[in-house]
Design a protein around this motif. Structure first.
Motif, mmCIF file in Angstrom:
data_model
loop_
_atom_site.group_PDB
_atom_site.id
_atom_site.type_symbol
_atom_site.label_atom_id
_atom_site.label_comp_id
_atom_site.label_asym_id
_atom_site.label_seq_id
_atom_site.Cartn_x
_atom_site.Cartn_y
_atom_site.Cartn_z
ATOM 1 N N PHE A 1 0.885 -1.167 0.000
ATOM 2 C CA PHE A 1 0.000 0.000 0.000
ATOM 3 C C PHE A 1 0.918 1.211 0.000
ATOM 4 C CE2 PHE A 1 -4.391 -1.473 0.877
ATOM 5 C CZ PHE A 1 -4.139 -2.827 1.011
ATOM 6 N N CYS A 2 0.886 1.971 -1.078
ATOM 7 C CA CYS A 2 1.914 3.004 -1.239
ATOM 8 C C CYS A 2 1.361 4.258 -1.910
ATOM 9 C CB CYS A 2 3.036 2.409 -2.095
ATOM 10 S SG CYS A 2 4.415 3.507 -2.371
ATOM 11 N N ASN A 3 1.807 5.393 -1.449
ATOM 12 C CA ASN A 3 1.597 6.674 -2.123
ATOM 13 C C ASN A 3 2.673 7.611 -1.613
ATOM 14 O OD1 ASN A 3 0.702 9.278 -2.943
ATOM 15 N ND2 ASN A 3 -1.415 8.566 -2.994
ATOM 16 N N LYS B 1 -3.047 4.770 3.702
ATOM 17 C CA LYS B 1 -2.187 3.583 3.528
ATOM 18 C C LYS B 1 -2.279 2.682 4.760
ATOM 19 C CE LYS B 1 1.511 6.123 3.055
ATOM 20 N NZ LYS B 1 0.861 7.432 3.098
ATOM 21 N N THR B 2 -2.113 3.300 5.934
ATOM 22 C CA THR B 2 -2.102 2.504 7.168
ATOM 23 C C THR B 2 -3.504 1.970 7.471
ATOM 24 O OG1 THR B 2 -0.269 3.813 8.004
ATOM 25 C CG2 THR B 2 -1.531 2.573 9.629
ATOM 26 N N SER C 1 -4.289 -0.791 4.875
ATOM 27 C CA SER C 1 -3.450 -1.997 4.963
ATOM 28 C C SER C 1 -3.731 -2.756 6.258
ATOM 29 C CB SER C 1 -1.959 -1.663 4.815
ATOM 30 O OG SER C 1 -1.544 -0.734 5.764
ATOM 31 N N ASP D 1 2.964 -1.725 4.620
ATOM 32 C CA ASP D 1 2.467 -0.356 4.818
ATOM 33 C C ASP D 1 3.670 0.550 4.548
ATOM 34 O OD1 ASP D 1 1.118 1.921 5.512
ATOM 35 O OD2 ASP D 1 1.236 1.567 7.682
ATOM 36 N N CYS D 2 3.642 1.238 3.394
ATOM 37 C CA CYS D 2 4.826 1.988 2.931
ATOM 38 C C CYS D 2 4.885 3.395 3.515
ATOM 39 C CB CYS D 2 4.811 2.079 1.403
ATOM 40 S SG CYS D 2 5.047 0.494 0.600
#
Ligand SMILES: Nc1ncnc2c1ncn2[C@@H]1O[C@H](COP(=O)(O)OP(=O)(O)O)[C@@H](O)[C@H]1O
Ligand SMILES: [Mg+2]
Length: 278
Positions: free
Chosen positions: A10-12, A19-20, A23, A137-138
């Motif tokens: 999960f990235c942006n 994202k968090t 995810s 979680d990016c």
């Protein structure tokens, strides 16, 4: 027979897009359905970790070591000296490779050479076969800290919020994803998901329709609305699915099942929960 583990990031490049939230709730949803899930908290803010490890409150001076929590931390995955990888088993039946809140070791990884990012994939491969899903979680950044998780993943989900400059935001992440995918052809885009859309707002629904026209199949067909239950679940560190108000769980379940569709897996539906929160 080869057992398939799905590795999904999960990235942006932006923070605050979900994202968090997405995810962690996806990991919870899968775990409630009996899937084996490893969540990797690759963000030095440690939000996913403090959500899933309730004893860690993020207060100053508190570390996993002072809490007696022994496991591999996300920053260690960037090292070729990581050794064996030991995830932490949470009460939510999700295993996690966590980060401390304000994890300076992970911040330092951003300044490592790009080769260090390749260590993430090889270190995760030491344990990935124990899981059905590995979820990253990016961090909201570029460079080694995000390249590591992306090089270790095979599918990408990009949560977006339709703020004032969402077109620029989506174009930027698209350009970044294209650049990364030229080095990692195996990383496939599962889709952009519009999160936090205001409810009862015809203008925002119209914006969402425009985004669907613009991005076509690249965007998930259902959006996720801004809901108090989702916010509360985050604040209380609970699964959305245990709340009496089922609107948020139904909407997230629809999104998660559309992820399953895109993976070619069976839909799982609403999970059963034993305890209900108001
Ligand atoms: N669909 C939603 N409805 C309500 N609040 C949300 C929703 N998605 C995210 N939030 C809230 O927005 C904030 C930012 O979300 P978060 O998941 O932390 O974003 P990111 O990880 O991309 O920085 C959090 O307080 C979270 O609880
Ligand atoms: Mg986050």
């Amino acid at each position: 027979m080869q057992i398939k583990v799905w590795k999904i990031a999960f990235c942006n490049l932006k923070g605050g897009v979900g994202k968090t939230t997405l995810s962690v709730q996806f990991a919870r949803w899968l775990a409630l359905h009996g899937k084996k899930v490893l969540l990797i908290d690759a963000d030095c803010q440690g939000n996913a970790s403090s959500t899933l490890i309730p004893e860690s409150t993020g207060i100053e001076g508190q570390t996993f070591a002072t809490l007696g929590i022994r496991c591999t931390k996300a920053a260690e995955l960037f090292s070729d000296k990581c050794g064996s990888v030991i995830p932490y088993k949470t009460e939510a039946a999700i295993d996690i490779i966590p980060s401390e809140v304000a994890d300076v070791d992970l911040v330092r990884c951003s300044f490592e050479s790009m080769e260090a990012s390749l260590n993430v994939a090889s270190n995760v491969s030491k344990v990935e076969n124990e899981y059905d899903y590995v979820i990253f979680d990016c961090p909201p950044s570029l460079g080694t800290a995000v390249a590591g998780p992306l090089l270790a993943s095979d599918r990408l989900i990009v949560p977006v919020v339709l703020g004032g400059n969402f077109q620029e935001s989506i174009r930027s992440i698209r350009a970044a994803v294209d650049a990364i995918r030229s080095s990692t052809p195996k990383l496939k885009l599962l889709g952009y998901v519009v999160n936090n859309l205001p409810r009862n707002s015809p203008l925002d629904e119209k914006l969402f329709e425009n985004v669907k026209d613009w991005l076509g199949e690249d965007v998930f067909p259902t959006c996720i609305h801004n809901r108090l239950t989702t916010l509360r679940a985050g604040q209380l560190k609970k699964p959305v699915f245990g709340f009496l108000n089922k609107k948020a769980s139904r909407e997230l379940t629809e999104f998660f099942d559309s992820i399953m569709d895109r993976l070619g897996e069976s839909r799982l539906g609403l999970p059963e929960v034993t305890k209900e929160e108001k």
